[in-house]
Scaffold this active site. Structure first.
Site, PDB file in Angstrom:
ATOM      1  N   ARG A 175       0.848  -1.201   0.000  1.00 38.51           N
ATOM      2  CA  ARG A 175       0.000   0.000   0.000  1.00 38.51           C
ATOM      3  C   ARG A 175       0.883   1.251   0.000  1.00 38.51           C
ATOM      4  O   ARG A 175       0.605   2.241  -0.664  1.00 38.51           O
ATOM      5  CB  ARG A 175      -0.939  -0.021   1.220  1.00 38.51           C
ATOM      6  CG  ARG A 175      -1.655   1.301   1.466  1.00 38.51           C
ATOM      7  CD  ARG A 175      -2.863   1.172   2.383  1.00 38.51           C
ATOM      8  NE  ARG A 175      -2.659   0.344   3.557  1.00 38.51           N
ATOM      9  CZ  ARG A 175      -1.944   0.690   4.626  1.00 38.51           C
ATOM     10  NH1 ARG A 175      -1.365   1.878   4.696  1.00 38.51           N
ATOM     11  NH2 ARG A 175      -1.821  -0.148   5.644  1.00 38.51           N
ATOM     12  N   TYR A 208     -17.892  17.057 -14.172  1.00 34.84           N
ATOM     13  CA  TYR A 208     -18.341  15.665 -14.103  1.00 34.84           C
ATOM     14  C   TYR A 208     -19.285  15.454 -12.902  1.00 34.84           C
ATOM     15  O   TYR A 208     -19.011  15.938 -11.806  1.00 34.84           O
ATOM     16  CB  TYR A 208     -17.121  14.730 -14.022  1.00 34.84           C
ATOM     17  CG  TYR A 208     -17.491  13.314 -13.665  1.00 34.84           C
ATOM     18  CD1 TYR A 208     -18.421  12.604 -14.434  1.00 34.84           C
ATOM     19  CD2 TYR A 208     -16.957  12.682 -12.555  1.00 34.84           C
ATOM     20  CE1 TYR A 208     -18.795  11.310 -14.099  1.00 34.84           C
ATOM     21  CE2 TYR A 208     -17.312  11.386 -12.220  1.00 34.84           C
ATOM     22  CZ  TYR A 208     -18.237  10.710 -13.000  1.00 34.84           C
ATOM     23  OH  TYR A 208     -18.613   9.434 -12.660  1.00 34.84           O
ATOM     24  N   ASP A 230      -8.574  19.121 -14.330  1.00 37.30           N
ATOM     25  CA  ASP A 230      -8.908  17.739 -14.661  1.00 37.30           C
ATOM     26  C   ASP A 230      -8.733  17.604 -16.176  1.00 37.30           C
ATOM     27  O   ASP A 230      -9.493  18.172 -16.955  1.00 37.30           O
ATOM     28  CB  ASP A 230     -10.353  17.442 -14.237  1.00 37.30           C
ATOM     29  CG  ASP A 230     -10.723  15.984 -14.452  1.00 37.30           C
ATOM     30  OD1 ASP A 230     -10.168  15.358 -15.371  1.00 37.30           O
ATOM     31  OD2 ASP A 230     -11.589  15.485 -13.710  1.00 37.30           O
ATOM     32  N   LYS A 280     -10.166   6.379 -18.513  1.00 37.92           N
ATOM     33  CA  LYS A 280     -10.576   6.816 -19.844  1.00 37.92           C
ATOM     34  C   LYS A 280      -9.437   6.585 -20.844  1.00 37.92           C
ATOM     35  O   LYS A 280      -8.996   5.474 -20.996  1.00 37.92           O
ATOM     36  CB  LYS A 280     -11.023   8.285 -19.768  1.00 37.92           C
ATOM     37  CG  LYS A 280     -11.992   8.570 -18.607  1.00 37.92           C
ATOM     38  CD  LYS A 280     -13.265   7.823 -18.763  1.00 37.92           C
ATOM     39  CE  LYS A 280     -14.191   7.754 -17.569  1.00 37.92           C
ATOM     40  NZ  LYS A 280     -13.891   8.353 -16.312  1.00 37.92           N
TER      41      LYS A 280
END
Ligand code: P1T
Length: 395
Positions: free
Chosen positions: A55, A108, A180, A205
């Site tokens: 992690r 978004y 973004d 994306k």
């Protein structure tokens, strides 16, 4: 674990293929090994090889982070389990209770949902959604702000904002500017070069590009925010899996080729839609009719793969029914959320991606039931047009 802006590799396409992809020093493997170990043997207690627990740090993730940093020309990249997780980490890393956040209003749906339902009521930050088409409103809003969140082109209206102009007023106000860059990818736009402080990506994306990975990333040069992001990557634990990191790095290697084709296809599709009698309006930043065409031509290297348009309802005047008929009729364009992958997609933002935006806000932003959002893939442009043509005929 060194940092690199990647410029030593040359142009973007070369960087996408090579940066972060050094042959494995142990075996010579030319692709990054998928390092599944959750823990790493320590030479002596507290004496590590550079890795201790997956992690906190993972070799496959680190290789990807180097690739993505180089792709954006950034010193650093921190990867997260999704684009939304990247948003959360950026806000934790930069803002505290009472701080003011300014966000573009056409954003978004998931971003505005987190800001509206968590950041303000739960964490006590002050939130202002602003129409970035009016720079005087932006200038006023950034006074006293800690963070400015910009999406350009916006999801789903594809409005374009002048990044350098917003960076200037944000910087003067002492705030940080996040852009973004999901809708264009590092191939078509590099916001750090235009003065932004932080670039956010939903790698889900175009960066990963094949509709098979959910991931987010943050690219930046700011050392203090980078340290905070690493702290929250470890502390919140929203890390991507080593397998997904491998897949994303693999996707990035062909980003330039895919984006060239998608962008070319989008140009043909946008022209076709603009001339179609069943279409009321088309928004694509590469069209001369786009209201911010001049800004887009200056700061983008293409219009991108997303096109938004409004269908003309049938004789009954029912926009939603017309949109549903269109989405039911396409054969190549799959009716699905998301964007930026090899296959073309079509969706209704008012029902799907932006369904969580309050109705009155949707209406104000023009996200009505006649709006269709396309993500144009890398298929044959002629086949895509034939598909749209037969579907529009069924409205
Ligand atoms: O889905 P995720 O990887 O968490 O990314 C969220 C996100 C962030 N920023 C932008 C501009 C986005 O478009 C998204 C996700 N968007 C969709 C799923 C969509 O279809 O618009």
């Amino acid at each position: 674990m060194s940092t690199s802006k990647g410029t030593e590799y040359g142009d973007l396409g070369t960087r996408f293929v090579h940066a972060g992809n050094e042959p494995d020093p142990r075996t010579g493997a030319v692709t990054t090994p998928i390092s599944l170990a959750t823990t790493f043997a320590q030479v002596a207690p507290g004496e590590t090889t550079g890795y201790e627990y997956s992690r906190t740090g993972n070799p496959t993730r680190n290789a990807l982070q180097l690739s993505l940093a180089a792709a954006e020309g950034a010193a650093h990249c921190v990867a997260f389990a999704s684009g939304c997780a990247a948003l959360v980490a950026i806000l934790h890393s930069t803002c505290r209770t009472g701080d003011k956040i300014v966000c573009i209003d056409d954003v978004y749906g998931g971003t505005q949902r987190y800001l509206r339902t968590c950041v303000e009521p739960i964490y006590g930050m002050k939130l202002e959604f602003v129409d970035f088409k009016d720079m005087s409103l932006v200038q006023k809003a950034v006074e006293g702000a800690k963070l400015v969140w910009l999406e350009t082109p916006t999801n789903p209206n594809l409005e374009v904002t002048d990044i350098a102009a917003v960076a200037k007023v944000t910087n003067e106000a002492g705030a940080l500017l996040v852009v973004d860059n999901t809708f264009l990818s590092p191939y078509l736009q590099n916001p750090l070069e235009l003065g932004a402080d932080i670039v956010a990506h939903s790698c889900t994306k175009s960066i990963a590009g094949h509709s098979d990975v959910v991931m987010g990333a943050v690219c930046l040069n700011n050392e203090d925010v980078h340290k905070q992001l690493l702290f929250f990557q470890n502390t919140l634990g929203s890390v991507p899996s080593p397998f997904d990191c491998y897949m994303c790095q693999r996707g990035l290697k062909t980003l330039h080729i895919r984006m060239q084709r998608s962008n070319e296809n989008a140009s043909v599709v946008a022209g076709f839609l603009e001339a179609h009698a069943q279409v009321v309006r088309v928004s694509w930043p590469g069209l001369a009719s786009h209201p911010q065409f001049e800004i887009a031509s200056r700061q983008q290297r293409g219009g991108g793969m997303v096109i938004t348009f409004w269908v003309k309802p049938g004789d009954d005047g029912d926009k939603r029914a017309a949109c549903r008929r269109f989405l039911a009729a396409t054969k190549l364009f799959v009716c699905a959320e998301s964007l930026g992958a090899v296959e073309s997609l079509a969706e209704s933002p008012s029902i799907m991606t932006h369904g969580s935006v309050p109705k009155e806000k949707r209406e104000r932003l023009g996200i009505d039931d006649a709006m269709v959002r396309l993500s144009v893939g890398i298929e044959s442009a002629q086949d895509l047009i034939a598909d749209l043509d037969q579907a529009l005929a069924q409205i």
